[in-house]
Design a protein around this motif. Structure first.
Motif, short mmCIF file in Angstrom:
data_model
loop_
_atom_site.label_atom_id
_atom_site.label_comp_id
_atom_site.label_asym_id
_atom_site.label_seq_id
_atom_site.Cartn_x
_atom_site.Cartn_y
_atom_site.Cartn_z
N LEU A 11 0.83 -1.21 0.00
CA LEU A 11 0.00 0.00 0.00
C LEU A 11 0.86 1.26 0.00
CD1 LEU A 11 -2.78 -0.87 2.62
CD2 LEU A 11 -3.07 -0.64 0.15
N THR A 72 -6.01 1.59 -10.96
CA THR A 72 -5.02 1.53 -9.87
C THR A 72 -3.96 0.44 -10.08
OG1 THR A 72 -6.52 0.04 -8.67
CG2 THR A 72 -6.67 2.40 -8.16
N SER A 80 -3.39 -6.86 -6.74
CA SER A 80 -3.64 -5.53 -6.18
C SER A 80 -3.80 -5.63 -4.66
CB SER A 80 -4.92 -4.94 -6.78
OG SER A 80 -5.24 -3.73 -6.13
N LEU A 82 -5.37 -3.45 -3.03
CA LEU A 82 -6.58 -2.68 -2.72
C LEU A 82 -7.82 -3.57 -2.71
CD1 LEU A 82 -6.01 0.44 -5.00
CD2 LEU A 82 -5.50 0.23 -2.55
N ILE A 84 -11.55 -2.85 -3.54
CA ILE A 84 -12.39 -1.79 -4.12
C ILE A 84 -13.85 -2.21 -4.02
CG2 ILE A 84 -12.97 -0.54 -6.25
CD1 ILE A 84 -9.96 -0.71 -6.94
N THR A 117 -9.19 8.69 -1.76
CA THR A 117 -9.42 7.24 -1.61
C THR A 117 -10.66 6.79 -2.39
OG1 THR A 117 -10.76 7.56 0.39
CG2 THR A 117 -8.38 7.25 0.70
N ALA A 145 -11.60 2.78 -2.27
CA ALA A 145 -10.49 1.83 -2.12
C ALA A 145 -10.20 1.66 -0.63
CB ALA A 145 -9.26 2.35 -2.85
N ARG A 146 -10.02 0.41 -0.25
CA ARG A 146 -9.72 0.12 1.15
C ARG A 146 -8.51 -0.82 1.20
NH1 ARG A 146 -13.64 1.96 4.29
NH2 ARG A 146 -13.39 0.49 6.00
N ASP A 147 -8.00 -1.06 2.41
CA ASP A 147 -6.80 -1.89 2.56
C ASP A 147 -7.14 -3.36 2.22
OD1 ASP A 147 -8.04 -3.06 4.72
OD2 ASP A 147 -6.88 -2.01 6.24
N ALA A 154 -7.73 3.42 1.62
CA ALA A 154 -6.40 3.33 1.01
C ALA A 154 -6.31 4.33 -0.15
CB ALA A 154 -6.15 1.91 0.51
N VAL A 156 -5.51 6.07 -3.74
CA VAL A 156 -5.58 5.64 -5.14
C VAL A 156 -4.81 6.62 -6.03
CG1 VAL A 156 -7.80 4.49 -4.84
CG2 VAL A 156 -7.77 6.88 -5.56
#
Length: 369
Positions: A11, A72, A80, A82, A84, A117, A145-147, A154, A156
């Motif tokens: 990340l 991303t 990835s 991320l 999403i 994000t 977007a998250r971890d 997170a 982007v």
């Protein structure tokens, strides 16, 4: 999920560390070959021999996520880091009443605006007729977007517009964000109705008073009207593992399909004839739905005008252990019926607020189509 935990190291610590992207970097085109591959047609067919719109909602949700992963994507990373997810369906406007089940469909879309994000995605759906693709609908989704464990936001990649037209699209994305904030701030759950809206509610109250009795309690339904409490349908869905996403939660597109189908049935039973979807508006994903949940759906006609029906579908999950219910989504659908429909009439203050909220959503839809 343990595998995804290891992706935390990939990340970005700041958005500035990520390479900027152009709109064309995330552009995707996908063909749904209903015409050229008849074997997939059955899944999309409804009883009126046209395409099930609920299935289109599922496809749009999947495409929106895929477009964001394309935006991303890092060349050196095979996977990835991320997660999403869909945060909001801002607007889906249709310009065709009927989607044909025997003609190919083309979806196109790209990221049109980026925050720190979050990403706005614009998508278009076209259908092949006589060798040309003609527009069917335009959709605007907002994804976040998250971890890797889907716990925290997170960063982007930033978006850089290249042409004046792209700058205009990006600016519109910023305006859409501000408009959503304004709409939320003015929500009837937070603020009192405007003076004009208060007059509307009072006029409805006066029109439903029984003139034979001098009483605030005695109410009479005006001609060609239906009490709001009699204009609802309910449904229950058990959320099976088949409908889960990679995070072991229920796929947002599935929730949209189920809500739409209940909304359609609510409009159909209210209007007494086949309704056609005109617009989907302001679907906020408030909390995820876990596998195994009991999903309770309530469809309510909250506003009508001529042959238009505004339906609100409220979805909540029921926890059998704690016996608690929690709201997961509110869906707003605008339908048009083949015939003029009765006027829906609120009786209580709470119903009057639902009526005004429906009127606001209807007015916003009419401005755009």
């Amino acid at each position: 999920m343990q595998e995804r935990k290891a992706l935390h190291t990939l990340l970005a610590k700041r958005q500035e560390d990520l390479p900027p992207r152009r709109m064309k970097d995330s552009y995707l085109e996908v063909i749904l070959p209903l015409g050229s591959q008849p074997e997939i047609r059955e899944k999309y067919l409804n009883v009126h021999n046209s395409v099930r719109f609920g299935r289109i909602l599922e496809d749009l949700d999947s495409l929106g996520v895929l477009i964001c992963y394309t935006h991303t994507k890092q060349e050196m990373q095979p996977r990835s880091p991320l997660s999403i997810v869909t945060a909001l369906v801002d607007k889906i406007n249709l310009c065709k009443k009927i989607i044909y089940p025997d003609c190919d469909i083309k979806f196109t879309g790209n990221v049109s605006w980026v925050g720190r994000t979050s990403m706005e995605v614009k998508m278009h759906m076209l259908q092949l007729h006589d060798g040309d693709y003609s527009p069917v609908l335009d959709a605007t989704f907002v994804m976040v977007a998250r971890d890797p464990e889907n716990k925290r936001p997170a960063f982007v990649n930033p978006l850089v517009p290249e042409t004046p037209a792209e700058e205009e699209i990006f600016k519109q994305g910023e305006l859409n964000k501000l408009k959503r904030i304004d709409f939320s701030t003015a929500s009837l759950l937070k603020m009192a109705p405007t003076a004009e809206e208060r007059n509307i509610v009072h006029d409805i109250f006066l029109n439903t008073l029984d003139t034979r009795t001098v009483s605030f309690r005695s109410r009479k339904l005006p001609p060609n009207s239906v009490w709001m409490e009699d204009a609802k349908l309910k449904g229950l869905q058990i959320c099976h593992p088949q409908e889960r996403n990679i995070f072991n939660r229920i796929f947002g597109g599935f929730l949209m399909r189920k809500a739409f189908e209940l909304g359609w049935a609510t409009a159909c039973s209210y209007g007494g004839s086949r309704p056609f979807i005109v617009s989907v508006d302001d679907i906020m994903f408030q909390r995820p739905v876990e596998v195994g949940s009991l999903l309770l759906l309530s469809g309510q006609v909250c506003y009508t005008e001529k042959n238009y029906i505004q339906v609100r579908v409220h979805s909540e999950v029921y926890d059998a252990d704690t016996r608690e219910q929690q709201t997961t989504n509110i869906f707003h659908f605008t339908f048009i019926s083949e015939n003029e429909v009765p006027r829906v009439v609120p009786k209580t203050y709470g119903e009057s607020m639902l009526y005004l909220d429906g009127k606001r959503h209807f007015a916003a839809t009419m401005k755009e189509i």
